[in-house]
Design an enzyme around this catalytic site. Structure first.
Site, PDB file in Angstrom:
ATOM      1  N   GLY A 260       0.793  -1.229   0.000  1.00 18.70           N
ATOM      2  CA  GLY A 260       0.000   0.000   0.000  1.00 18.70           C
ATOM      3  C   GLY A 260       0.821   1.273   0.000  1.00 18.70           C
TER       4      GLY A 260
ATOM      5  N   ASP B 151       9.275   1.788  -8.705  1.00 15.43           N
ATOM      6  CA  ASP B 151       8.757   1.186  -9.941  1.00 15.43           C
ATOM      7  C   ASP B 151       9.011   2.070 -11.155  1.00 15.43           C
ATOM      8  OD1 ASP B 151       7.930  -1.034  -8.552  1.00 15.43           O
ATOM      9  OD2 ASP B 151       5.788  -0.517  -8.571  1.00 15.43           O
TER      10      ASP B 151
END
Length: 183
Positions: A15, A37
């Site tokens: 999360g 990412d």
């Protein structure tokens, strides 16, 4: 004057990205969100599962299938560059929320690079069963990645705050971080 850095460290699907977005919405000053990412996505497609960058290998842990990550020299250089970019952005006066997954490293990697910069480490937690369910539901994660990361990501970390996304909503976690760290 240097900016501030809030590191959100946790497993994939814990999360972190959702908390970062919520924290950006409620912080009293603008924070940029630096996502690990985004740096991994900079790699050419041919190097997404490659011994030079990051190799994903299926292993067995405690009788269950897991996906181990092996970091090659180009992958290590990419991660080092990301963390040095974070330090450069903070030194330029930017406030940052960093979404990272530290495996085999402690928060010292950031503490050393960010000497003289206000730095806070936040651990983002959830039980393994919850992480595996999220991993499966997302469809963009390798099944077994959470299992392999579970005992590794928080090892040797010194957190200013820990949040559990299985017992608190994204906004509750963001508010706890904002209040505790004075953001």
């Amino acid at each position: 004057m240097p900016g501030r850095v809030v590191l959100l460290n946790g497993l994939g699907s814990a999360g972190k990205s959702s908390i970062a977005k919520a924290l950006q919405a409620i912080a009293t000053t603008p924070f940029l969100n630096v996502q690990m990412d985004a740096f991994l996505d900079m790699l050419p497609e041919a190097l997404q599962d490659h011994p030079e960058t990051f190799r994903y290998r299926t292993v067995t842990e405690d009788g269950h299938s897991a996906v181990a990550i092996e970091t090659g020299p180009l992958g290590a250089r990419l991660l080092r560059g990301m963390r040095e970019a974070v330090a450069a952005m903070a030194r330029a006066g930017n406030d940052l929320i960093v979404d990272d997954v530290l495996i085999g490293e402690s928060d010292d990697v950031y503490r050393q690079l960010l000497e003289g910069v206000t730095f806070h480490a936040v651990g983002v937690f959830a039980p393994l069963e919850v992480l595996e369910a999220r991993e499966s539901a997302r469809g963009d994660r390798l099944p077994g990645l959470a299992r392999w990361q579970f005992g590794r990501v928080h090892r040797d970390m010194q957190y200013d705050l820990k949040v559990d996304t299985s017992t608190a909503s994204t906004m509750e976690c963001a508010l706890a971080i904002k209040d505790r760290l004075g953001l």
